[in-house]
Design a protein around this motif. Structure first.
Motif, PDB file in Angstrom:
ATOM      1  N   ALA A 217       0.907  -1.149  -0.092  1.00 60.76           N
ATOM      2  CA  ALA A 217      -0.216  -0.123  -0.023  1.00 60.76           C
ATOM      3  C   ALA A 217       0.974   1.029  -0.181  1.00 60.76           C
ATOM      4  O   ALA A 217       1.987   1.130   0.650  1.00 60.76           O
ATOM      5  CB  ALA A 217      -0.994  -0.032   1.325  1.00 60.76           C
ATOM      6  N   VAL A 218       0.365   2.424  -0.691  1.00 63.74           N
ATOM      7  CA  VAL A 218       1.357   3.576  -0.651  1.00 63.74           C
ATOM      8  C   VAL A 218       0.044   4.664  -0.417  1.00 63.74           C
ATOM      9  O   VAL A 218      -1.090   4.428  -0.467  1.00 63.74           O
ATOM     10  CB  VAL A 218       1.729   3.733  -1.983  1.00 63.74           C
ATOM     11  N   VAL A 219       0.476   6.021  -0.443  1.00 68.33           N
ATOM     12  CA  VAL A 219      -0.227   6.994  -0.170  1.00 68.33           C
ATOM     13  C   VAL A 219      -0.306   7.988  -1.475  1.00 68.33           C
ATOM     14  O   VAL A 219       0.672   8.183  -2.193  1.00 68.33           O
ATOM     15  CB  VAL A 219       0.095   7.856   0.876  1.00 68.33           C
TER      16      VAL A 219
ATOM     17  N   ILE B 142       2.675   5.585  -8.756  1.00 68.02           N
ATOM     18  CA  ILE B 142       2.435   4.359  -7.701  1.00 68.02           C
ATOM     19  C   ILE B 142       3.877   3.908  -7.199  1.00 68.02           C
ATOM     20  O   ILE B 142       4.052   3.168  -6.267  1.00 68.02           O
ATOM     21  CB  ILE B 142       1.830   3.259  -8.529  1.00 68.02           C
ATOM     22  N   VAL B 143       4.939   4.542  -8.136  1.00 64.89           N
ATOM     23  CA  VAL B 143       6.214   3.870  -7.397  1.00 64.89           C
ATOM     24  C   VAL B 143       6.792   4.862  -6.467  1.00 64.89           C
ATOM     25  O   VAL B 143       7.219   5.793  -6.622  1.00 64.89           O
ATOM     26  CB  VAL B 143       7.263   3.756  -8.721  1.00 64.89           C
ATOM     27  N   LYS B 144       6.439   4.367  -5.296  1.00 67.08           N
ATOM     28  CA  LYS B 144       6.722   5.198  -4.349  1.00 67.08           C
ATOM     29  C   LYS B 144       6.979   4.225  -2.905  1.00 67.08           C
ATOM     30  O   LYS B 144       6.552   3.284  -2.979  1.00 67.08           O
ATOM     31  CB  LYS B 144       5.706   6.538  -3.957  1.00 67.08           C
TER      32      LYS B 144
ATOM     33  N   ALA C 270      -8.189  17.499  -5.339  1.00 68.01           N
ATOM     34  CA  ALA C 270      -6.665  17.241  -5.883  1.00 68.01           C
ATOM     35  C   ALA C 270      -5.769  16.918  -4.822  1.00 68.01           C
ATOM     36  O   ALA C 270      -4.952  16.130  -4.941  1.00 68.01           O
ATOM     37  CB  ALA C 270      -6.412  18.267  -6.775  1.00 68.01           C
ATOM     38  N   ASP C 271      -5.923  17.595  -3.645  1.00 72.83           N
ATOM     39  CA  ASP C 271      -5.034  17.379  -2.539  1.00 72.83           C
ATOM     40  C   ASP C 271      -5.454  16.539  -1.448  1.00 72.83           C
ATOM     41  O   ASP C 271      -4.733  16.226  -0.360  1.00 72.83           O
ATOM     42  CB  ASP C 271      -4.683  18.810  -1.895  1.00 72.83           C
ATOM     43  N   ALA C 272      -6.354  15.854  -1.889  1.00 70.34           N
ATOM     44  CA  ALA C 272      -7.028  14.729  -0.889  1.00 70.34           C
ATOM     45  C   ALA C 272      -6.099  13.519  -0.614  1.00 70.34           C
ATOM     46  O   ALA C 272      -5.096  13.319  -1.624  1.00 70.34           O
ATOM     47  CB  ALA C 272      -8.617  14.253  -1.067  1.00 70.34           C
ATOM     48  N   ARG C 273      -5.908  13.141   0.416  1.00 67.81           N
ATOM     49  CA  ARG C 273      -4.855  11.805   0.653  1.00 67.81           C
ATOM     50  C   ARG C 273      -5.841  10.651   1.015  1.00 67.81           C
ATOM     51  O   ARG C 273      -6.623  10.439   1.539  1.00 67.81           O
ATOM     52  CB  ARG C 273      -3.894  12.059   1.576  1.00 67.81           C
ATOM     53  N   PHE C 274      -5.012   9.317   0.298  1.00 68.24           N
ATOM     54  CA  PHE C 274      -5.630   8.063   0.362  1.00 68.24           C
ATOM     55  C   PHE C 274      -4.605   7.128   0.548  1.00 68.24           C
ATOM     56  O   PHE C 274      -3.580   7.285   0.064  1.00 68.24           O
ATOM     57  CB  PHE C 274      -6.550   7.784  -0.882  1.00 68.24           C
ATOM     58  N   VAL C 275      -4.961   5.985   1.287  1.00 65.61           N
ATOM     59  CA  VAL C 275      -4.186   4.782   1.086  1.00 65.61           C
ATOM     60  C   VAL C 275      -4.642   3.978   0.174  1.00 65.61           C
ATOM     61  O   VAL C 275      -5.888   3.772  -0.024  1.00 65.61           O
ATOM     62  CB  VAL C 275      -4.197   4.158   2.699  1.00 65.61           C
ATOM     63  N   VAL C 276      -3.704   3.540  -0.721  1.00 65.27           N
ATOM     64  CA  VAL C 276      -4.010   2.664  -1.739  1.00 65.27           C
ATOM     65  C   VAL C 276      -3.558   1.414  -1.951  1.00 65.27           C
ATOM     66  O   VAL C 276      -2.064   1.301  -1.862  1.00 65.27           O
ATOM     67  CB  VAL C 276      -3.656   3.424  -3.191  1.00 65.27           C
ATOM     68  N   ALA C 277      -4.490   0.270  -1.658  1.00 64.84           N
ATOM     69  CA  ALA C 277      -4.032  -1.185  -1.665  1.00 64.84           C
ATOM     70  C   ALA C 277      -3.638  -1.548  -3.199  1.00 64.84           C
ATOM     71  O   ALA C 277      -4.451  -1.297  -3.934  1.00 64.84           O
ATOM     72  CB  ALA C 277      -4.650  -1.876  -1.056  1.00 64.84           C
ATOM     73  N   VAL C 278      -2.509  -2.098  -3.229  1.00 66.13           N
ATOM     74  CA  VAL C 278      -2.324  -2.342  -4.583  1.00 66.13           C
ATOM     75  C   VAL C 278      -1.023  -3.768  -4.878  1.00 66.13           C
ATOM     76  O   VAL C 278      -0.490  -3.911  -3.651  1.00 66.13           O
ATOM     77  CB  VAL C 278      -1.209  -1.127  -5.108  1.00 66.13           C
ATOM     78  N   ASN C 279      -1.044  -4.332  -5.826  1.00 67.90           N
ATOM     79  CA  ASN C 279       0.031  -5.636  -5.653  1.00 67.90           C
ATOM     80  C   ASN C 279       1.432  -5.177  -5.918  1.00 67.90           C
ATOM     81  O   ASN C 279       1.616  -3.911  -6.636  1.00 67.90           O
ATOM     82  CB  ASN C 279      -0.650  -6.527  -6.605  1.00 67.90           C
ATOM     83  N   ASN C 280       2.257  -5.883  -5.807  1.00 69.94           N
ATOM     84  CA  ASN C 280       3.816  -5.337  -5.789  1.00 69.94           C
ATOM     85  C   ASN C 280       4.245  -5.333  -7.299  1.00 69.94           C
ATOM     86  O   ASN C 280       5.324  -4.487  -7.281  1.00 69.94           O
ATOM     87  CB  ASN C 280       4.618  -6.490  -5.014  1.00 69.94           C
ATOM     88  N   TYR C 281       3.685  -6.050  -8.077  1.00 67.76           N
ATOM     89  CA  TYR C 281       4.030  -5.706  -9.529  1.00 67.76           C
ATOM     90  C   TYR C 281       3.502  -4.264  -9.863  1.00 67.76           C
ATOM     91  O   TYR C 281       4.726  -3.623 -10.585  1.00 67.76           O
ATOM     92  CB  TYR C 281       3.123  -6.972 -10.347  1.00 67.76           C
ATOM     93  N   ARG C 282       2.660  -4.091  -9.583  1.00 68.90           N
ATOM     94  CA  ARG C 282       2.056  -2.543 -10.019  1.00 68.90           C
ATOM     95  C   ARG C 282       2.873  -1.460  -9.275  1.00 68.90           C
ATOM     96  O   ARG C 282       3.381  -0.553  -9.757  1.00 68.90           O
ATOM     97  CB  ARG C 282       0.641  -2.381 -10.007  1.00 68.90           C
ATOM     98  N   ARG C 283       2.812  -1.725  -8.133  1.00 65.99           N
ATOM     99  CA  ARG C 283       3.708  -0.815  -7.153  1.00 65.99           C
ATOM    100  C   ARG C 283       5.157  -0.601  -7.564  1.00 65.99           C
ATOM    101  O   ARG C 283       5.741   0.407  -7.502  1.00 65.99           O
ATOM    102  CB  ARG C 283       3.662  -1.166  -5.659  1.00 65.99           C
ATOM    103  N   SER C 284       5.884  -1.631  -7.950  1.00 65.50           N
ATOM    104  CA  SER C 284       7.151  -1.630  -8.395  1.00 65.50           C
ATOM    105  C   SER C 284       7.454  -1.270  -9.779  1.00 65.50           C
ATOM    106  O   SER C 284       8.316  -0.887 -10.398  1.00 65.50           O
ATOM    107  CB  SER C 284       7.904  -2.947  -8.509  1.00 65.50           C
ATOM    108  N   GLY C 285       6.386  -0.584 -10.584  1.00 64.51           N
ATOM    109  CA  GLY C 285       6.310  -0.090 -11.911  1.00 64.51           C
ATOM    110  C   GLY C 285       5.886  -0.692 -12.955  1.00 64.51           C
ATOM    111  O   GLY C 285       5.947  -0.402 -14.174  1.00 64.51           O
TER     112      GLY C 285
END
Length: 594
Positions: free
Chosen positions: A450-452, A547-549, A525-540
């Motif tokens: 997960a990332v923000v 998403i790469v953060k 635009a400045d709202a903040r969310f935690v986003v659950a995502v798989n490692n493949y996508r989060r890695s780029g």
């Protein structure tokens, strides 16, 4: 001098000097400058790629023999039978190569990586058992070889009876290739013929640095495949290679799914075009059937032969090289390739026998019941309309991340979740849902992170995802079969939960998210969310923006197992517990109905 992994150059050459005996083949070809017919010798190279854990011709998700609309067959057992047939028919020596993506892709492969991993049980990997029966000469490492970490990969390599190659996978510690870069195979063409020395170079995919960052970061780097070929081909020639073959895990399109962050993902044709001294390339990764392609090398004018044997063991590449002995050494007078269908043979009984117990254990495992579904849930339409079965994935991911972040600084942020329609055939039947049903829905071995993201980043992400659809005018008919861009795979189209949005496919790419709201209020635009995502996508993977953060959650939990665990804990899969219709396709603001 010593090569990486403690292998000396002398031992590499010695180990690869196995002799392949074959009868002579004579032709009427005349030697240049004389009338005496030259002896023509035939070398055959058979190639496989992207077998992806398939040994039996079996669909573990359907629990029956594999079949598709074209009646293809799959598996190493089928490949082995065809290889045995061709070896018996050959008029010259036969070499067998594989271009990678071997130990991931089926419940069989997953079982011996996750449920009973070979690293802890002392078991031999089923793909090592099967491939050793077939007697390959070399295998190239594909990007999916790195999915389960380096300890499992290195053990699998040790279990093989032949070399595993990857010249451009570089050890961070030593700065040298972490695996054997190439071999030179000594091949006998007959009693009175000089030995033919066949150089075989393996090149793996640079995308592994993104897709398996968690497993390789700080341990391996991946250099450009073209540059690696340019470095090693002259070395192989200098060390006596009469002909040079490359086994490459990269397609021939010249483009990458991850943009320009890394060296080219699919550079095979570029290698043939730019690097002199290559006779042929067996390639994989793209899962395409390329029976025969010739690429002209711009420096020498020579024609380089390329071939790709589809996927899963459905096809076998057959390359034939006719050679004559000239004053300067061996010369190829003719080369050609063909693609052979494995549905023309019965499965090799020896391969079936050595993997039977592992296959049966996997079948038993995937047929375990995990829950009861109150309705039939299908993924058939998940690409173009909101479906409960994809919301099931997002519900589990949201619950997992929400629970993990309780009491942290991120606990007050809304949790969104991303899922992709990996399968068009996945179904949870009404009644008993088994592990195979869940595995059929979530076919990849991804882990949850997960990332923000900000509201602006969520919108940019959705705009990027929406390019999956072709543009359809407001008054044009809509066909679900042609609604998506054929160049974009389903796994590179993402669906969000936790936010309401419209995708207007009558608008140009980049201007399609015409509504983005929560509870009827536009997302700031400045709202903040935690986003659950798989490692493949989060890695780029897929090159999605933003998403790469740094992760705020990464417990290395496999998403498929989380889906199984959730179902087992609840005992019931009821769409009322998780289905929320939160997105739709529209044209000029009018919802599209199917």
């Amino acid at each position: 001098m010593t090569l990486p992994s403690g292998i000396s150059r002398r031992s590499v050459l010695a180990a690869s000097a196995a002799t392949v005996a074959a009868p002579l083949v004579f032709s009427e070809a005349a030697q240049a400058g004389g009338s005496k017919p030259a002896q023509t010798f035939r070398l055959t190279v058979l190639g496989t790629s992207d077998t992806h854990g398939n040994v039996y011709n079996w669909d573990y998700y359907q629990d029956k023999e594999y079949d598709d609309s074209a009646h293809n067959d799959v598996g190493v057992a089928k490949l082995a039978a065809l290889v045995t047939k061709l070896r018996a028919e050959a008029t010259g020596p036969v070499l067998v190569l594989d271009a990678g993506d071997t130990i991931q892709g089926t419940p069989l492969a997953t079982y011996y990586a996750k449920q009973e991993p070979i690293t802890t049980t002392g078991e031999k990997h089923p793909m090592a058992r099967a491939m050793n029966v077939l007697q390959y000469d070399a295998v190239t490492l594909g990007n999916h070889e790195f999915n389960y970490g380096l300890p499992l990969l290195n053990l699998w390599i040790r279990q093989l009876g032949f070399p595993a190659l990857a010249a451009n996978a570089i050890s961070v510690k030593t700065g040298k290739p972490a695996f054997t870069p190439y071999i030179i195979k000594k091949v006998s063409l007959g009693k009175h013929a000089p030995t033919l020395r066949v150089g075989i170079l393996g090149l793996t995919n640079p995308g592994s640095a993104i897709w398996d960052r968690a497993n390789v970061e700080g341990k391996l780097t991946f250099t450009d495949m073209v540059a690696a070929a340019a470095k090693w081909v002259p070395v192989m020639r200098a060390r006596g290679a009469d002909i040079v073959l490359i086994s490459a895990h990269g397609g021939d399109s010249g483009v990458s799914s991850y943009g320009d962050e890394l060296p080219n993902e699919n550079p095979t044709a570029l290698i043939a075009e730019q690097v002199p001294g290559i006779d042929a390339i067996l390639f994989g990764h793209a899962h395409r059937e390329v029976a025969e392609r010739f690429v002209t090398n711009t420096k020498t004018g020579e024609q380089v032969l390329l071939s790709e044997p589809s996927k899963w063991g459905q096809r076998l590449t057959k390359m034939d090289f006719d050679l004559v002995r000239a004053k300067t050494g061996w010369k190829i007078t003719k080369k050609a390739a063909a693609s052979l269908n494995t549905n023309t043979v019965e499965a090799d009984p020896k391969v079936l026998a050595v993997v039977r117990k592992q296959h049966e254990k996997t079948v038993t495992y995937v047929n375990q019941v995990v829950a009861t579904s109150t309705a039939t849930l299908s993924a058939a339409t998940s690409r173009y309309e909101d479906t409960p079965i994809l919301d099931y994935i997002n519900k589990v991911q949201t619950d997992t991340v929400t629970a993990a972040l309780a009491g942290t600084e991120y606990a007050g942020l809304p949790v969104l979740s991303i899922a992709a329609p990996f399968s068009r055939t996945a179904v949870f039947p009404q009644g008993d849902v088994k592990i195979k049903d869940v595995a059929g829905l979530y076919i990849y071995d991804n882990t949850l992170e997960a990332v923000v993201l900000t509201g602006a980043e969520v919108k940019a992400y959705l705009e990027y995802s929406a390019k999956y659809f072709v543009t359809v005018a407001p008054d044009a008919p809509v066909d679900p079969e042609t609604i998506s861009d054929p160049a974009i795979p389903d796994y590179n189209y993402d669906i969000f939960s936790g936010v309401d949005y419209d995708i207007d496919i009558s608008q140009p790419v980049g201007s399609r998210i015409t509504r983005l709201q929560i509870d009827g209020v536009d997302v700031a635009a400045d709202a903040r969310f935690v986003v659950a995502v798989n490692n493949y996508r989060r890695s780029g993977g897929g090159s999605f923006p933003g998403i790469v953060k740094t992760q705020v959650y990464n417990a290395q939990q496999e998403i498929r197992q989380l889906l199984i665990d959730w179902a087992q804990e609840k005992g019931s899969i009821d769409p009322a517990d998780f289905f929320t219709k939160n997105w739709q396709l529209v044209r000029a603001g009018v919802p599209i109905t199917f």
